[in-house]
Design a protein around this motif. Structure first.
Motif, PDB file in Angstrom:
ATOM      1  N   VAL A 178       0.816  -1.218   0.000  1.00 26.83           N
ATOM      2  CA  VAL A 178       0.000   0.000   0.000  1.00 26.83           C
ATOM      3  C   VAL A 178       0.850   1.268   0.000  1.00 26.83           C
ATOM      4  O   VAL A 178       0.376   2.339  -0.429  1.00 26.83           O
ATOM      5  CB  VAL A 178      -0.976  -0.015   1.196  1.00 26.83           C
ATOM      6  CG1 VAL A 178      -0.235   0.242   2.502  1.00 26.83           C
ATOM      7  CG2 VAL A 178      -2.098   0.993   1.007  1.00 26.83           C
ATOM      8  N   THR A 182      -0.039   4.973  -1.749  1.00 25.21           N
ATOM      9  CA  THR A 182      -0.181   6.248  -1.035  1.00 25.21           C
ATOM     10  C   THR A 182       0.801   7.289  -1.577  1.00 25.21           C
ATOM     11  O   THR A 182       0.465   8.479  -1.657  1.00 25.21           O
ATOM     12  CB  THR A 182       0.029   6.056   0.476  1.00 25.21           C
ATOM     13  OG1 THR A 182       1.296   5.421   0.709  1.00 25.21           O
ATOM     14  CG2 THR A 182      -1.075   5.194   1.070  1.00 25.21           C
ATOM     15  N   LEU A 218      -6.101   2.559  -4.158  1.00 21.75           N
ATOM     16  CA  LEU A 218      -5.856   2.511  -2.721  1.00 21.75           C
ATOM     17  C   LEU A 218      -6.930   1.683  -2.020  1.00 21.75           C
ATOM     18  O   LEU A 218      -6.626   0.860  -1.144  1.00 21.75           O
ATOM     19  CB  LEU A 218      -5.825   3.932  -2.154  1.00 21.75           C
ATOM     20  CG  LEU A 218      -5.607   4.053  -0.642  1.00 21.75           C
ATOM     21  CD1 LEU A 218      -4.279   3.423  -0.228  1.00 21.75           C
ATOM     22  CD2 LEU A 218      -5.661   5.516  -0.216  1.00 21.75           C
TER      23      LEU A 218
END
Length: 275
Positions: A178, A182, A218
């Motif tokens: 992740v 981001t 996301l």
């Protein structure tokens, strides 16, 4: 299928045939085509989702009936053109589900059902993707050139973005974790800010699209349904906005009567009450 279910389905099929009857049928139903039905089908899908979210079983039943009728409608039009019929539709999905559930139907037939499945839901989903990828690879060998070729263009943009990303990830085109997403989100946000500063609306549209696409990515990495998250945000906004409206009215004015600072104060009151 029980006798009651079979009889109900046969009556629905007969009803559809009657509605499409060239001599005695309904003029509106007779003139419908695959193309003309699509917008009605989309409406029925959304109405099913809305009924589910309201938690009213009777309404869910009613809306599912409307959606089932759409399936029967398409099948009837196809049968009239000697393309396929409702039986072909049922057999097609039956064959697909048997093939994609080898842990439930080991030899690919209904007769092989009965042994406990050793797989977790996560393992089933992983295997499902592997099976679908194998099917796509077979299509590629027959002329299809991309794993994203069969992602429907008519899907809502958020859902299609998620499917495109999931397909790409299935062949290794994805961020490893992740943190990469981001970082990309921050990059896209900065590019949008630059486009806003430049005043170029075409570039703003481009960068906003990239930002939204990254937000969907996301959500996928966080295992959150972006459509569901946005629907919840819509509901929160609606609840808070209604509070601000009522509060303004209770003070004797409309929203336009008050300055942004006062409206923001009431908004924060609503937010504290409804999260």
């Amino acid at each position: 299928m029980t006798e009651k279910k079979s009889a109900a389905m046969m009556e629905l099929v007969t009803l559809m045939a009657n509605l499409r009857d060239p001599q005695h049928g309904c003029a509106w139903d007779r003139k419908q085509t695959f193309e003309s039905l699509t917008r009605h089908t989309l409406e029925e899908v959304y109405e099913v989702v809305d009924a589910v979210e309201q938690g009213e079983a009777a309404k869910v039943c009613d809306e599912l009936g409307d959606l089932l009728f759409q399936v029967v409608f398409y099948a009837r039009i196809a049968e009239e053109q000697s393309l396929f019929d409702l039986g072909d539709v049922a057999n097609a999905i039956k064959s697909k589900l048997l093939h994609r559930h080898p842990h439930i139907f080991p030899d690919g037939t209904l007769a092989s059902f009965g042994q406990p499945s050793p797989l977790t839901a996560e393992q089933v989903e992983h295997n499902w993707e592997l099976i679908k990828n194998a099917e796509r690879e077979a299509l590629q060998r027959s002329g299809t050139v991309s794993v994203v070729d069969d992602v429907p263009r008519a899907l809502p943009a958020i859902e299609r973005a998620g499917k495109l990303q999931k397909r790409a990830a299935s062949v290794g085109f994805d961020w490893p974790d992740v943190s990469g997403v981001t970082a990309k989100l921050a990059e896209e946000s900065a590019e949008l800010q630059a486009a806003i500063a430049n005043g170029d609306q075409n570039q703003q549209t481009h960068e906003l699209g990239d930002l939204l696409f990254t937000c969907v990515n996301l959500a996928r990495h966080l295992k959150i349904d972006p459509e569901g998250a946005l629907r919840q945000a819509n509901q929160r906004f609606e609840t808070r906005f209604r509070y601000v409206e009522k509060t303004a009215a209770s003070h004797g004015g409309g929203l336009s009567t008050y300055d942004p600072e006062q409206l923001d104060l009431w908004w924060n009151e609503a937010k504290s009450q409804n999260n």
